[in-house]
Design a protein around this motif. Structure first.
Motif, mmCIF file in Angstrom:
data_model
loop_
_atom_site.group_PDB
_atom_site.id
_atom_site.type_symbol
_atom_site.label_atom_id
_atom_site.label_comp_id
_atom_site.label_asym_id
_atom_site.label_seq_id
_atom_site.Cartn_x
_atom_site.Cartn_y
_atom_site.Cartn_z
ATOM 1 N N GLN A 14 1.341 -1.250 -0.069
ATOM 2 C CA GLN A 14 -0.149 -0.339 0.003
ATOM 3 C C GLN A 14 1.016 1.668 -0.184
ATOM 4 N N TYR A 15 1.345 1.333 0.599
ATOM 5 C CA TYR A 15 2.592 2.284 0.592
ATOM 6 C C TYR A 15 3.398 2.691 -0.747
ATOM 7 N N GLU A 16 3.822 1.876 -1.106
ATOM 8 C CA GLU A 16 4.322 1.877 -2.780
ATOM 9 C C GLU A 16 3.534 2.234 -3.175
ATOM 10 N N VAL A 29 2.110 10.241 4.166
ATOM 11 C CA VAL A 29 1.992 9.700 5.670
ATOM 12 C C VAL A 29 0.900 8.320 5.855
ATOM 13 N N THR A 30 1.068 7.390 6.651
ATOM 14 C CA THR A 30 0.555 6.093 7.165
ATOM 15 C C THR A 30 0.032 5.666 8.023
ATOM 16 N N PHE A 31 -1.194 5.198 8.370
ATOM 17 C CA PHE A 31 -1.435 4.765 9.718
ATOM 18 C C PHE A 31 -2.103 3.018 9.640
ATOM 19 N N GLU A 75 -2.408 11.512 -2.665
ATOM 20 C CA GLU A 75 -3.258 10.138 -2.852
ATOM 21 C C GLU A 75 -3.936 9.999 -1.431
ATOM 22 N N ILE A 76 -5.301 9.619 -1.387
ATOM 23 C CA ILE A 76 -5.367 9.242 -0.055
ATOM 24 C C ILE A 76 -6.149 7.733 -0.615
ATOM 25 N N GLY A 95 -3.534 5.667 4.225
ATOM 26 C CA GLY A 95 -2.834 6.644 3.812
ATOM 27 C C GLY A 95 -3.221 7.811 3.003
ATOM 28 N N VAL A 96 -1.931 8.493 3.041
ATOM 29 C CA VAL A 96 -1.968 10.843 2.062
ATOM 30 C C VAL A 96 -1.123 10.869 2.006
#
Length: 149
Positions: A14-16, A29-31, A75-76, A95-96
């Motif tokens: 998801q980060y990639e 930024v991710t949570f 992106e969101i 993720g934003v």
């Protein structure tokens, strides 16, 4: 991208995906939220999350629109799991991306505060005493109130 699903998700993937679509954004930024093994009433062995299909996705789209109105975002991504999960399993990914870190941090926190207090998910905690419905905590409600000012 908004997904409501039973299966787990891969945080790194998801980060990639966020990073590859971030274009000229300078912040990601991710949570990731996990099932806790405790609550005020004692130990928790798992969680069951239910939702209303269609209504849930619409509500999450609305919160993304509100975030975009408040901050300049790229992106969101929101992934929220439903069904039965054990302690320490992943529940939610937010993720934003943004050109600036402050926007990304605040938007991610805004989305999570909404998910905790207003999104149409219903949670039951499993313990030795059985299943118990979970309501939003007053601290979650207070956190969400600051965005209404």
């Amino acid at each position: 991208m908004i997904l409501v699903q039973q299966q787990d998700f891969d945080h790194a993937h998801q980060y990639e995906a966020l990073r590859s679509n971030a274009k000229s954004d300078g912040a990601i930024v991710t949570f990731t939220g996990l099932v806790r093994d405790f609550n005020i009433d004692g130990s928790v062995s798992g969680l069951v999350i239910e939702h209303y299909p269609g209504m849930t996705e619409k509500a999450l789209e609305d919160i993304c629109s509100q975030a975009r109105e408040r901050w300049e975002l790229g992106e969101i991504r929101i992934i929220h799991r439903i069904g039965q999960m054990g302690a320490s399993e992943q529940i939610v990914f937010v993720g934003v991306t943004s050109k600036h870190r402050k926007n990304a941090f605040e938007a991610c926190e805004f989305i999570m505060d909404y998910l905790k207090t207003s999104a149409p998910f219903w949670k039951q905690e499993a313990s030795d005493d059985g299943l118990k419905w979970v309501e939003a905590k007053s601290s979650d409600q207070q956190a969400a109130q600051r965005w209404k000012a």
